[in-house]
Structure formats: structure tokens, C-alpha cells
Design an enzyme around this catalytic site. Sequence first.
Site, PDB file in Angstrom:
ATOM      1  CE  LYS A 131      51.648 -34.127  12.663  1.00  0.00           C
ATOM      2  NZ  LYS A 131      51.571 -33.289  13.877  1.00  0.00           N
TER       3      LYS A 131
ATOM      4  CB  THR B 229      52.397 -36.052  16.731  1.00  0.00           C
ATOM      5  OG1 THR B 229      53.161 -35.202  15.878  1.00  0.00           O
ATOM      6  CG2 THR B 229      51.077 -35.384  17.022  1.00  0.00           C
TER       7      THR B 229
END
Length: 333
Positions: free
Chosen positions: A187, A244
Site C-alpha cells: 500500500k 496512507t
Amino acid sequence: MKVSVIGSGGWGTALALLLLENGNDVALWSYTEEESRVLRETGENPMLKGVPLPKELHFTTDLSCVKGCGVVVVATPSFAVRSTARQMAPLLDPGTVVVSVSKGIEKETSSTLTDAIHDEIGDACPVVALSGPSHAEEVGRRVPTVVVSASRDQKAAELVQDLFMSPRFRVYASDDVTGVQLAAAMKNVIALCAGCCDGMGFGDNTKAALMTRGLTEIARLGVAMGGRKETFAGLAGVGDLIVTCTSMHSRNRRCGILIGKGTPPDQAVKEIGGVVEGYYAAANAKALAEKLGVEMPIAAAAYEVLYHGKDPRVVLQELMTREKKHEIEDSWL
């Protein structure tokens, strides 16, 4: 319980505070005496401004602090996990649960971090990965947070679940330690790309598409490595991806913004200051995708930008004009 947290960055410090709050005897290990001195003398971690460090927290640079611990938390940057585990190995008591809270894939071997730890400490200590949408800055400020404790050893995963659980920090248990760690590492690559889109001035539509198709790539690789597809729809997957890609707490996103505005990638990494895990994970993604025969066009594009200086606008256009596909890969088959 006696617990040592190895690594006094923002994340290690935030978790040490949580464990102390939960009634444990906690030592926080720093790599250098200067880092430890700053924590002791100022009562604050520069990476967690405004969060006081209680006097009950033990500060040390002596790795023998792991002796006699029920749990040891490894919170170093991913590149230092193996070497740290190697140094800890002769000091650990048999049965001590070792928890990896770092997010990344080992650069040299493309191993997960729990596998790297296991390689060094052997079978005497169970290893657990703790991961999920969890900015250190927010955990330090007691913001409600939910994560996953993953291990092939159910008792170890549930022990860690019990150790960290509090009214502000909820933990789910999982046996998919591979999927949880792949999601955590990859990610960061997508977050760099999301930052690039922000830096180039694109909007919510672009970022939503990037995150969705990025998650598809992550899951594709994770399943090829033995993870379960449903893990990537959970906290360690889509949850961590959301936080994120959208937050300015994310070093990966901030680095991507600089690159999108025209800063050369190596310079952008330096300007961020801390470790930009997505920079290294992009190389791992490329190596793993080629090894396993997994299609990862977004990760491949990120690699071209980061390591070969390709223009982000050019690679985005190439992604947009790829051969048409069905969204669900096995549809109409």
C-alpha cells in the site's frame, strides 16, 4: 507483563505508551544514545510533538532489555529488522513472543519481515505481525484505532491481541500473516502514486481509481504468495490503503506529492527526512511480480518513475490507454 519495544521512532514510541497505559512494564530501546537522551531529558519524542513521555517508561540503548520479556516489539525501519533480530536472538528467552510492527518487504530477499525475524531467531519464539490503519501521530494522541494481529500461531496472535487491546485501540486476530504483511508493504507504493496525482493537480476521481485498482494489484500479488483474498478487503488491506493514500501524516504520500510537482525522486525521499518505505517496496513489487508472473501495471509504472526518472504524467497516460479489460477478472468465464 515485561515488554520491550525495539525502535524509538514515532510508531515504536506510540505503541510503548499504549502498552504502558495498559499496565505493562515497558522499556523503549533506541539505536543511539543521543536518541535515548533526547527522550529522557525532554520527555517528548520529536516525531510525536505534544505527547508527553511518562517517567515510568524505561529508556535504554542496551539490547539486553529483551531478556525476561513476555513480548518484544520490533519497530525498526524495515531495512534494519533482520540485523536487529540477529542481535536479539541470543538474548531472547524461549517462548518470548516477537511482534513485528514495521511495514515493508526485505529488499535483498523479498521476504516478509516476520519470515526475516524467524530466519534469525529460529523456532523458539513465535512471531506475530501487527498492522492496520494506524498513524503513530494519532495513536500517540489516543485517537481510536483498529488493527490486526496476525500469526500462524493462534495463541501468539491472541496474546498480542489481549496485550494491545484497550478502549482506544481495538485488535482483531488473523492467521493470514502473509496477506497482512503484503498489504502493509505494497500500500505504500500506491500511496506514493496517490501523492503523485495530488502533486500533479488531479482530483478525487483519479485517486479513487488509483486506490481501487491498486488494491486489486496488491491482492493479486498477495494471493500468489499464499495470502487470502479477503484479507485485502479488511483492515490491513483497504483500511491501511485509505489512511496512507489520503493523510498528510503519510511520508509516502508527501513524497509522492513532491515527485508529482517535479522534484526528482531521490531528492524527494531526502526532503521527507524519514524512511519512505514505498520507494523500496516498489522495487520489491517489481521483483516479486516478475518472479510470480503477476500483472501489476500501477506498481510497474511507479518503479519506472522512481528508479528510471520517467515522467509521472506519461506513465499515467499509458495506464489510462492500456488495452481494455473486464473489471472482475474471471467474469463471463
